[in-house]
Design a protein around this motif. Structure first.
Motif, short mmCIF file in Angstrom:
data_model
loop_
_atom_site.label_atom_id
_atom_site.label_comp_id
_atom_site.label_asym_id
_atom_site.label_seq_id
_atom_site.Cartn_x
_atom_site.Cartn_y
_atom_site.Cartn_z
N GLY A 18 0.83 -8.04 -2.32
CA GLY A 18 1.78 -7.37 -3.20
C GLY A 18 3.01 -6.89 -2.47
O GLY A 18 3.07 -6.88 -1.23
N ASP A 19 4.01 -6.49 -3.23
CA ASP A 19 5.25 -5.95 -2.66
C ASP A 19 4.98 -4.70 -1.83
O ASP A 19 5.76 -4.34 -0.95
CB ASP A 19 6.25 -5.59 -3.78
CG ASP A 19 6.71 -6.84 -4.53
OD1 ASP A 19 6.64 -7.94 -3.95
OD2 ASP A 19 7.12 -6.69 -5.70
N ASP A 20 3.87 -4.03 -2.11
CA ASP A 20 3.49 -2.82 -1.38
C ASP A 20 2.62 -3.13 -0.16
O ASP A 20 2.02 -2.24 0.42
CB ASP A 20 2.77 -1.85 -2.31
CG ASP A 20 1.60 -2.53 -3.05
OD1 ASP A 20 1.30 -3.71 -2.79
OD2 ASP A 20 1.00 -1.86 -3.92
N ASP A 21 2.54 -4.42 0.21
CA ASP A 21 1.73 -4.91 1.33
C ASP A 21 0.23 -4.67 1.15
O ASP A 21 -0.51 -4.56 2.12
CB ASP A 21 2.20 -4.30 2.66
CG ASP A 21 3.55 -4.86 3.09
OD1 ASP A 21 3.85 -6.01 2.72
OD2 ASP A 21 4.28 -4.14 3.79
N ILE A 22 -0.21 -4.58 -0.10
CA ILE A 22 -1.63 -4.45 -0.40
C ILE A 22 -2.13 -5.80 -0.90
O ILE A 22 -1.51 -6.42 -1.77
CB ILE A 22 -1.87 -3.35 -1.46
CG1 ILE A 22 -1.50 -1.98 -0.88
CG2 ILE A 22 -3.32 -3.35 -1.93
CD1 ILE A 22 -1.61 -0.85 -1.88
#
Length: 169
Positions: A18-22
């Protein structure tokens, strides 16, 4: 081999960063089992004052919208099954149910409550339980209990006592 390969491609497409690095699987957070993180998440949700020890089915339905890990449903079921407070509540609920059944028998049939224990045992063991998908008698013996209890014409009344119950077993 083509079917297996296409399934792997589709499965791999379901995973993304994801964009949140998750890491995500079908938009749900992938939870690694690092430092017992999965168990800690389950414990925190199960013991929360906002949810007050939900059952495994409710927890899983809520979790599967947010989290993903292999074996998540099984892990939740095992955690809830081992929860001391949940087991205590189940026992108390069973005792309360049996007390209510005994009170009803005494009111309906009169006499002492211990006279009605065979009826209570019969009724309790032949009641459907959603947790096991059948009556305890059926789970134990692999068949439904033979019973003289049935649907009768309006106006007719049949009273079955402990003797009839024991004969039907």
């Amino acid at each position: 081999m083509e079917l297996k390969d296409s399934m792997l491609v589709k499965m791999n497409e379901s995973f993304a960063l994801g964009d949140d690095d998750i890491h995500r699987y079908q938009n749900r957070q992938c939870v690694p089992n690092v430092d017992d993180l999965q168990t800690r998440i389950i414990a925190e949700a199960h013991g929360s004052k906002y949810s007050i020890h939900p059952g495994s089915t409710k927890m899983y339905h809520e979790f599967k919208q947010i989290y993903w890990w292999d074996g998540m449903k099984r892990d939740i079921e095992e955690y809830v099954a081992k929860c001391h407070k949940c087991q205590q509540v189940k026992v108390e609920r069973t005792i309360h149910t049996l007390e209510d059944m005994l009170k009803a028998c005494v009111i309906d049939f009169r006499g002492s409550w211990d006279d009605h224990l065979p009826l209570i045992e019969f009724s309790y063991n032949n009641s459907y339980y959603s947790s096991i998908g059948m009556a305890p008698f059926e789970a134990l013996y692999g068949k439904r209990c033979r019973s003289e209890v049935g649907w009768f014409d309006v106006g007719k009344s049949y009273i079955l006592g402990p003797k009839s119950i024991h004969e039907s077993l």
